[in-house]
Design an enzyme around this catalytic site. Structure first.
Site, PDB file in Angstrom:
ATOM      1  CG  LEU A   1      -2.138  -0.850   1.172  1.00  0.00           C
ATOM      2  CD1 LEU A   1      -2.946  -0.659   2.441  1.00  0.00           C
ATOM      3  CD2 LEU A   1      -2.985  -0.481  -0.030  1.00  0.00           C
TER       4      LEU A   1
ATOM      5  CG  HIS B   1      -5.162  -9.911  14.919  1.00  0.00           C
ATOM      6  ND1 HIS B   1      -6.292 -10.662  15.092  1.00  0.00           N
ATOM      7  CD2 HIS B   1      -5.516  -8.834  14.186  1.00  0.00           C
ATOM      8  CE1 HIS B   1      -7.290 -10.046  14.459  1.00  0.00           C
ATOM      9  NE2 HIS B   1      -6.856  -8.946  13.911  1.00  0.00           N
TER      10      HIS B   1
ATOM     11  NE  ARG C   1      -6.308  -5.350  15.656  1.00  0.00           N
ATOM     12  CZ  ARG C   1      -5.903  -5.148  14.417  1.00  0.00           C
ATOM     13  NH1 ARG C   1      -4.628  -4.882  14.189  1.00  0.00           N
ATOM     14  NH2 ARG C   1      -6.735  -5.226  13.413  1.00  0.00           N
TER      15      ARG C   1
ATOM     16  CG  LEU D   1      -5.699  -1.651   5.333  1.00  0.00           C
ATOM     17  CD1 LEU D   1      -7.078  -2.097   4.881  1.00  0.00           C
ATOM     18  CD2 LEU D   1      -4.652  -2.289   4.441  1.00  0.00           C
TER      19      LEU D   1
END
Lengths: 258, 228, 643
Positions: free
Chosen positions: C44, C267, C332, C447
């Site tokens: 990305l 995670h 998380r 992201l």
């Protein structure tokens, strides 16, 4: 369980390859197919033999790196499953598995099960995009898109570019891959201005790469790990014919490369 | 302007030519089969139908040119695509496990040539009676200058076991060819989306069954002397 | 060492990015083609940066080790991308996203960077939509949102469970468009082996063509590293097999400071390990926690029973019990540790690996009753399919089993507000930098950060640097290039010549297991000290007993792996040292010595409110610690409380 593996070994692009047979014992049914190959490779290295080269990366079925033909089926026998997500519970003790690379003149074999799929990138380069520069486009909600269009577009956009469609096609055609991108963008309002030129340019690149024609066998759809539909091919064909018979898009790149 | 050369050079364009010509030929065979059903309504009915087709000779020749042209293009497209396909996979797989392709789709390249041979012989049998030996057109008769005596010619021919069986086999091949072709041509022309697919499939297989089945019923009926 | 972050201090934080943009120098459009820029990585951050710089007119070379830029691991992100659009009118704003991110990062991020990230988040959604990213939509045609861990507003945009894929394909398409235009030259199957630094400035890279094996150098006016995180130091992680630390570690060896390497994110929702052959772990999107309920049996003796045999009253929905306001959506790190805790208590479920069941249930029975199977299928269908393919169990009928796994690394090369590392001309973007996430990243923010850096930050800050250097002044034949190339080749020859007895993977597995045990979800002084003693031993054995078969020419996957593992073996030591030195618990870094009475993380802001930036001094030598103090003027230091 115990398996017999017949694997295509080829030293490099120009070498002549051949099948080699390897017995493998102690395979767990919970292993993924690639984990089984990892085990084989560790054994081969132990015997002083070069490990089998195969491509893989994410091992969760999304990057599109992995893929080879197992007993005549690209990505193996499970529908909608990449080879990294294929688990050994699908096979039986004593099975003989034949592993071959994707075979197409547009996908030259580089080593063992690794092929060069850059032809797919070059198809995208010819028009698999919407020509918008980074900047400050209008607010994302300024153009409404029906949920239906958006969902169908997403169905086509789910393609991972693994090349299984080409591998499965009796003609080694990449029409499913090409049409999925044409449909993904052509179904959205943002994709309309370049819709027909996109089909024209991508189709012509598809042929230039040496992929075969589409005979509508449907093997691509059956092999596709992401369930991309052949209806995309029908839509892309329509867009292409429209570009040739009704509305002729200007040719050549635009000033900024579109 | 439409750039015909550019369309022909692209595989999708060639495919569209194949589909469009296939559609023309398919359309013709539907009419042809329906016309042939006259054989069940007796000699007069069949001969009148034959005479009607030749009532305006110019029209008959026009139809022959269109159909002949379509056939030539259909074959030329096939030759081009077959070559392209073979070049695209120079090295075959050791093991192939077909999943979705059908016996119909995989045999297109064989059923096509059988149908072509059939078309040539069929034309020699019943249309171009001036060419070749009596073997090809046994007992051929004309009603008048233009129209052949269709009923007589057809029944005489197909009552000969060799021709009767050949016609039945050829039409079965034709059915195979259409079973795949009739659906594929819609997709090649970009005409069948998700929604229409079911309808297209139903229509195409219905018409295929009608044409190939109809022809086979006619040939069998004559061969077995049901129609004399 | 100059650790000034260069963020404007004389204006309100709301105006700092606009002010900074105005103050930065520009490069005239006609001069841009004279500048060569190298971008390493095509995920990305890399793809968006390369495409945007190409659009601006620079000559860009982009390098990726996979066969195509579209394979980068960004593609595997499932859940979504945050943006402060406030489309749902539920009280979201740039300020709230900024606040949530700083707080979620447990106050170890730089405020100005985080504010900028929140600001440009809205542009990303507009940009991606214009590119044709098929985000989920409502029936009325507007974009849909969902909520995500660590936030109380619905600000996450998503494309089914494939948001990372769709955003990457958007950036990839923009990149390929520039390749077609001749503005970007793409080098696929090419791995960076070293950074070339000359006169204190990054001027190029050394690469190996993975297809031919050729080692070459490339010169440029600036080098951008977008090479992702180092999660694979643990061997088992949710990262792709190829993810590695090589590019950033090599830059570190050349002088770039490595910041906060101990901040690794675990995670909470991954498919548990099934056996010792396990090659990687598969993440199930955190979005599953929106509708799934996490539980384990109250009594350890129930753990062997089938889940439907355990009565409602005998189930412990421990996240809902401990954190009533956030429940299953708590951040998380908290969710991960809670899972570890219940499994340590012997209440884990699923098959035993090495004697312990490590798994908790994530149950959709309530969601299916409430929403209907169709809606659940629409939201999570592909994730459920994936789960079933891997485990052979149908999550519509049997609750999923989950366990935490390493997933993201917040640490990375230290960068200033311009995203420039401590080596001038070497910029670091995306997960590769030490980033805006502090000690813990919120869901759907990776992201956002990758694209913010690539589309909207670097294309402004890089020209500011370029404007100060003479275009095309780098000489690719200079001694610095020759030396770097020779060094890289010698290292390959060394790896090939050891001809030992152990495979590369066996070393990687050994290192990973050790790191997970001693430097994973919970760390202790004792464990880390032991770890620091053992890493050099493994490293020494590696360099004397590894075996790499085949030839350095052509494709040699063992050789590729060997180079990466060798770097992990050096990096791991710095990471362990950072974890040992940070005598506090914050975010993804949990030191057992520093916890509250109820087992929550205990920060020590008076001593550790800084970014730890390490300077390389030699392999096996103790690196030098530099501290960038962190000031919190807008989001006041407070103990995170998700109860």
């Amino acid at each position: 369980m115990k398996l017999t593996l017949q694997i295509w070994r080829q030293a490099d692009k120009n070498a002549k390859g051949a099948f080699e047979t390897y017995p493998l014992d102690g395979v767990s049914e919970h292993m993924s197919f690639l984990e089984m190959l990892d085990v084989l490779n560790e054994q081969l290295i132990g015997q002083g033999k070069e490990p089998v080269a195969f491509e893989h990366d994410c091992r969760e079925g999304i990057c599109g790196c992995c893929g080879f033909v197992i007993n005549g089926s690209p990505h193996g026998p499970m529908p909608k499953t990449t080879v990294c997500q294929l688990h050994m519970r699908v096979f039986k003790d004593g099975d003989t598995l034949t592993l071959e690379p994707w075979r197409a003149s547009a996908f030259p074999v580089l080593k063992d099960l690794v092929v060069d799929r850059s032809a797919l990138d070059r198809i995208i380069q010819k028009g698999g995009y919407i020509s918008v520069n980074t900047g400050n486009p209008q607010d994302a909600n300024a153009v409404l898109v029906s949920k239906d269009c958006s969902d169908k577009s997403m169905d086509a956009a789910a393609c991972i570019g693994c090349g299984a469609c080409v591998a499965a096609c009796p003609n080694a055609s990449a029409m499913l891959f090409t049409s999925a991108k044409i449909a993904h963008l052509g179904l959205l309002p943002q994709g309309q201005p370049e819709r027909h030129k996109r089909a024209q340019d991508m189709f012509e690149q598809h042929d230039a790469e040496g992929f075969g024609p589409c005979s509508q066998h449907g093997e691509c759809e059956a092999a596709c790990p992401k369930g991309i539909k052949m209806t995309n091919i029908a839509m892309a064909n329509g867009d292409y014919l429209f570009s040739q018979l009704i509305w002729s898009p200007r040719t050549g790149p635009s000033a900024d490369g579109g | 302007m439409i750039d015909v050369g550019r369309i022909w050079r692209s595989s999708a364009g060639t495919k569209a030519v194949m589909a469009a010509t296939g559609m023309i030929l398919f359309g013709f065979t539907i009419v042809h089969m329906l016309g042939n059903l006259n054989v069940f309504f007796g000699e007069k009915s069949m001969n009148d139908y034959g005479a009607m087709l030749h009532a305006v000779p110019e029209l008959a020749y026009f139809a022959r040119v269109v159909l002949g042209g379509a056939l030539v293009l259909h074959i030329a497209a096939m030759v081009k695509l077959l070559r392209q396909s073979q070049a695209a996979r120079p090295q075959a797989y050791k093991v192939v496990t077909p999943k979705a392709s059908t016996i119909y789709s995989r045999t297109m390249r064989f059923t096509g040539p059988v149908v072509l041979v059939f078309i040539v012989l069929h034309l020699l049998n019943l249309t171009f009676h001036g060419v070749g030996s009596d073997f090809l057109h046994p007992g051929f008769k004309m009603q008048n200058e233009h129209a052949p005596e269709a009923y007589h010619n057809l029944t005489t021919l197909l009552q000969m076991p060799m021709w009767g069986v050949f016609y039945i086999i050829a039409n079965a091949c034709f059915g195979f060819h259409l079973w795949h072709g009739a659906v594929a041509m819609f997709r090649s022309l970009g005409l069948s989306g998700e929604r229409q697919l079911g309808t297209v499939k139903m229509m195409a297989s219905g018409l295929t069954a009608l044409v190939a089945g109809g022809n086979i019923v006619i040939a069998t009926s004559i061969l077995l002397h049901v129609v004399k | 060492m100059d650790l000034s972050n260069k963020a404007p201090t004389d204006v309100d934080i709301r105006d700092s990015w606009e002010t900074h943009k105005f103050r930065m120098k520009l490069v005239n459009p006609a001069n841009r083609r004279k500048y060569n820029v190298i971008v390493v990585g095509s995920g990305l951050a890399g793809a968006s940066a390369a495409a945007t710089l190409g659009e601006h007119g620079y000559n860009v070379s982009c390098f990726a080790f996979q066969d195509s830029p579209r394979r980068a691991h960004s593609i595997a992100a499932q859940g979504g991308i945050n943006a402060a659009k406030n489309y749902q009118n539920d009280g979201d704003s740039v300020w709230r996203l900024f606040y949530d991110t700083v707080k979620g990062g447990d106050f170890r991020a730089r405020e100005a960077n985080v504010y900028r990230l929140a600001q440009v988040s809205v542009n990303i959604i507009d940009q991606a939509t214009a590119q044709g990213v098929p985000f989920a939509r409502e029936y009325g045609g507007t974009l849909a949102n969902r909520s995500f861990g660590g936030a109380q507003v619905s600000r996450t945009f998503y494309a089914r469970g494939q948001t990372g894929q769709q955003l990457l394909l958007g950036a990839y398409s923009a990149l390929e468009r520039q390749v077609n235009a001749g503005k970007v030259k793409m080098y696929s199957r090419t791995e960076m082996l070293d950074l070339v630094v000359e006169n204190g400035r990054a001027v190029g890279i050394v690469v190996r063509d993975l297809e031919t094996g050729a080692v070459t150098t490339h010169a440029a006016d600036a080098v951008v590293l977008a090479t992702g995180g180092y999660g694979n130091v643990f061997y088992l992680s949710t990262n792709a097999k190829g993810c590695n630390v090589t590019a950033t570690w090599r830059a570190h060896r050349r002088g770039a400071l490595f910041a906060n390497p101990c901040f690794t994110q675990i995670h909470p929702t991954c498919i548990p390990v099934a056996g010792s052959y396990q090659s990687k772990l598969t993440l199930m999107s955190e979005s599953l926690r929106n509708d799934g309920r996490v539980w384990v049996p109250k009594k350890a003796e129930d753990c062997g029973k089938a889940p439907d045999q355990i009565a409602e009253a005998d189930r412990d929905y421990y996240l809902e019990r401990k954190y009533p306001s956030f429940g299953n959506l708590c951040p998380r790190d908290i969710a991960s540790r809670a899972a570890k805790q219940v499994c340590d208590e012997g209440r884990g479920v699923g098959p035993k690996v090495e004697g312990v069941s490590r798994g908790v249930y994530l149950d959709f029975a309530d969601a299916i009753r409430r929403l209907g199977q169709k809606t659940v299928e629409e939201r999570y269908g592909n994730l459920f399919e994936m789960y079933e393919r891997i485990t052979g169990e149908d999550p519509y009928k049997v609750p999923m089993r989950m366990y935490p796994a390493v997933h993201y690394t917040m640490g990375g090369l230290w960068v200033d507000y311009n995203l420039q590392s401590s080596i001038p001309g070497c910029f670091v973007i995306g997960e590769a930098n030490f980033s805006d996430h502090g000690a813990n990243r919120l869901g759907a923010s990776a992201l956002m950060q990758g694209l913010a850096d690539g589309y909207f930050v670097l294309p402004f800050t890089l020209p500011n640097y370029l404007a100060g250097v003479k275009a095309g002044s780098v000489n690719a034949n200079s001694p610095a290039f020759k030396a770097a190339e020779t060094e890289a080749k010698a290292r390959i020859d060394k790896l090939m010549s050891i001809k030992g007895k152990r495979t590369v993977d066996s070393f990687h597995r050994e290192l990973g297991l050790l790191m997970w045990e001693k430097c994973g979800m919970a760390r202790t002084r004792e464990g880390l000290t032991e770890l620091l003693a053992r890493i050099p031993v493994i490293r020494e054995e590696f360099w004397s007993n590894v075996t790499v078969l085949g030839s350095p020419e052509g494709i040699n996957q063992s050789l590729e792996k060997a180079g990466r593992v060798a770097d992990f073996l050096e990096f791991a030591e710095t990471m362990a040292l950072d974890a040992l030195e940070r005598e506090e618990s914050c975010g993804g870094h949990f030191r057992e010595e520093h916890q509250t009475e109820d087992g929550e993380a205990l920060r020590h802001d008076d001593e550790f409110c800084y970014a730890a930036a390490w300077e390389f001094t030699g392999v096996g030598k103790r690196p030098i610690l530099h501290k960038e103090p962190l000031e919190f003027q807008h989001v006041h230091l407070a103990t995170r409380n998700y109860k």
